[in-house]
Design an enzyme around this catalytic site. Structure first.
Site, mmCIF file in Angstrom:
data_model
loop_
_atom_site.group_PDB
_atom_site.id
_atom_site.type_symbol
_atom_site.label_atom_id
_atom_site.label_comp_id
_atom_site.label_asym_id
_atom_site.label_seq_id
_atom_site.Cartn_x
_atom_site.Cartn_y
_atom_site.Cartn_z
ATOM 1 N NE ARG A 116 11.832 1.191 40.239
ATOM 2 C CZ ARG A 116 12.341 2.428 40.245
ATOM 3 N NH1 ARG A 116 13.326 2.751 39.441
ATOM 4 N NH2 ARG A 116 11.856 3.341 41.057
ATOM 5 C CG HIS A 143 7.021 5.566 41.758
ATOM 6 N ND1 HIS A 143 7.469 4.547 42.575
ATOM 7 C CD2 HIS A 143 8.133 6.313 41.455
ATOM 8 C CE1 HIS A 143 8.766 4.674 42.753
ATOM 9 N NE2 HIS A 143 9.196 5.735 42.092
ATOM 10 C CD GLN A 146 9.269 9.501 44.082
ATOM 11 O OE1 GLN A 146 10.066 8.669 43.650
ATOM 12 N NE2 GLN A 146 9.663 10.568 44.738
ATOM 13 C CG ASP A 239 9.087 11.781 36.423
ATOM 14 O OD1 ASP A 239 10.327 11.623 36.431
ATOM 15 O OD2 ASP A 239 8.274 10.829 36.374
ATOM 16 C CB CYS A 281 10.318 11.301 41.457
ATOM 17 S SG CYS A 281 10.315 11.310 39.649
ATOM 18 N NE ARG A 326 10.689 6.845 46.822
ATOM 19 C CZ ARG A 326 11.145 6.111 45.793
ATOM 20 N NH1 ARG A 326 12.053 6.586 44.966
ATOM 21 N NH2 ARG A 326 10.671 4.900 45.563
HETATM 22 N N1 NVA Z 1 8.437 8.377 35.391
HETATM 23 C C1 NVA Z 1 9.782 7.921 35.707
HETATM 24 C C2 NVA Z 1 9.962 7.836 37.174
HETATM 25 C C3 NVA Z 1 11.325 7.415 37.626
HETATM 26 C C4 NVA Z 1 11.467 7.377 39.095
HETATM 27 C C5 NVA Z 1 10.012 6.588 35.033
HETATM 28 O O1 NVA Z 1 9.115 5.722 35.093
HETATM 29 O O2 NVA Z 1 11.069 6.385 34.453
HETATM 30 N N1 CP Z 2 12.520 8.209 42.216
HETATM 31 C C1 CP Z 2 12.905 6.960 41.978
HETATM 32 O O1 CP Z 2 12.106 6.025 41.955
HETATM 33 O O2 CP Z 2 14.247 6.823 41.784
HETATM 34 P P1 CP Z 2 14.998 5.532 41.273
HETATM 35 O O3 CP Z 2 14.571 5.277 39.857
HETATM 36 O O4 CP Z 2 16.461 5.887 41.377
HETATM 37 O O5 CP Z 2 14.646 4.370 42.153
#
Ligand code: NVA
Ligand code: CP
Length: 346
Positions: A116, A143, A146, A239, A281, A326
């Site tokens: 990540r 993602h 997700q 989101d 999400c 998830r």
């Molecule tokens: N778009 C958000 C998703 C988090 C799961 C981010 O990248 O912060």
């Molecule tokens: N939805 C998601 O990716 O959550 P986290 O950022 O908590 O991993």
């Protein structure tokens, strides 16, 4: 291809990486959705499924995470594997060591790698040089871990996917929006992206989705018109307005306030109550019980951002089921790509 399989693979998934939705064919995507639901059933009924006995898995995180990290850890343990968390300050990646060198070392010790972080090129590079399956746990662009669980949530709720309409409303060019756009179009879900003009998805992402949509029969709608965009939705999805790594709160609050998911917007779908759900999400800014939430209230006078507390807690909301999925979806991805399962050609 994973060097350890020596060409004797029991399934087309073995040794593969999932770097974005496009790493999979539509049939493979459908398979993983169903496999994830099957693994959820096994877990619920205490039926062991230790497909990764004795394997070691590296979990690389440049960005924070609650769900993705917990999913990879618990799924790995329940599959019989050992996960090791390598946070951004724990390893040399990027600061003292290149992606290529890091990948070669990790690939020589671990059987699979989750990443990540910021750049898509990092996760692509880990896959290129490590020789083991690599799973994208979120980058600035995609993602996929997700999307598969989200499609599981849709299927669980409606019993089918083809012909459903999922509307993503908010920052329409973020990682989650890109992934839902492409992932949904692969499996025949109509995807609407509703966002201010400056936050609509890139032409490139829309083109990818349209190609899949031609095959699957899904309809893609990209618009800044809220009424048109939400009409006929089965799932309203949003989101955060500002993703990890970004900081332009003021501009986003101004741009996205009209795109907030509230009861009024849910009604604009015109969809009967029992055919409509709300998805997110997570994490979500639906109240002021967070540091950011408080700061935004002080600066801009709003107590809820992308979704109101009312919708978040309403009968439409599936956000916590979605969060749990998830884990089961990620388990399916790891088991299929790293386990020695017999899977007939998807
Ligand atoms: N778009 C958000 C998703 C988090 C799961 C981010 O990248 O912060
Ligand atoms: N939805 C998601 O990716 O959550 P986290 O950022 O908590 O991993």
């Amino acid at each position: 291809m994973d060097k350890r399989f020596n060409g004797k693979k029991n399934s087309i998934f073995q040794g593969r990486s999932v770097l974005s939705e496009t790493s999979l064919t539509p049939a493979e995507m459908n398979y993983l959705i169903d496999f994830g639901l099957h693994l959820k059933y096994l877990k619920r009924h205490n039926i062991p499924h230790r497909y990764l006995e004795g394997k070691s898995i590296a979990l690389l995180f440049e960005k924070a995470s609650t769900r993705t990290r917990s999913s990879f850890v618990t799924a790995a343990v329940e599959l019989g594997a050992h996960p090791d968390y390598l946070g951004k300050d724990d390893i040399h990646l990027g600061k003292k060591e290149s992606v290529e060198d890091t990948a070669k070392i990790l690939g020589s010790m671990f059987d699979g790698i989750e990443f990540r972080g910021f750049k898509q090129s990092t996760v692509d590079g880990l896959a290129k040089y490590s020789g083991v399956p690599v799973w994208n746990g979120l980058t600035d662009e995609w993602h996929p871990t997700q999307t598969i669980p989200d499609l599981m949530t849709l299927k669980e709720n409606f019993g089918y996917l083809k012909g459903l309409t999922l509307t993503f409303i908010g920052d329409g060019r973020n990682n989650v929006a890109n992934s839902l756009l492409v992932g949904g179009s692969m499996v025949g879900v109509n995807v609407h992206i509703v966002a201010p003009k400056s936050l609509l998805p890139s032409e490139n992402h829309v083109e990818i989705a349209k190609k899949y949509a031609q095959e699957s029969g899904s309809e893609i709608v990209i618009t800044d018109d809220i009424d048109k965009g939400v009409k006929g939705s089965n799932a309203i999805y949003t989101d955060v307005w500002v993703s990890m790594g970004e900081s332009d709160w003021e501009e986003r609050v101004k741009l996205l306030k009209p795109y907030q998911v509230n009861m009024d917007l849910m009604r604009k779908t015109g969809t009967p109550d029992d055919e409509l759900i709300f998805m997110h999400c997570l994490p979500a800014f639906h109240d002021t019980k967070t540091e950011y939430g408080k700061e935004i209230e002080e600066k801009y006078g709003i107590t809820e951002m992308e979704v109101t507390d009312e919708v978040f807690r309403s009968k439409y909301s599936r956000v916590f089921e979605e969060g749990e999925n998830r884990k089961h979806g990620i388990k399916a991805i790891m088991a299929a790509t790293l386990g020695d399962l017999f899977i007939p050609k998807a």
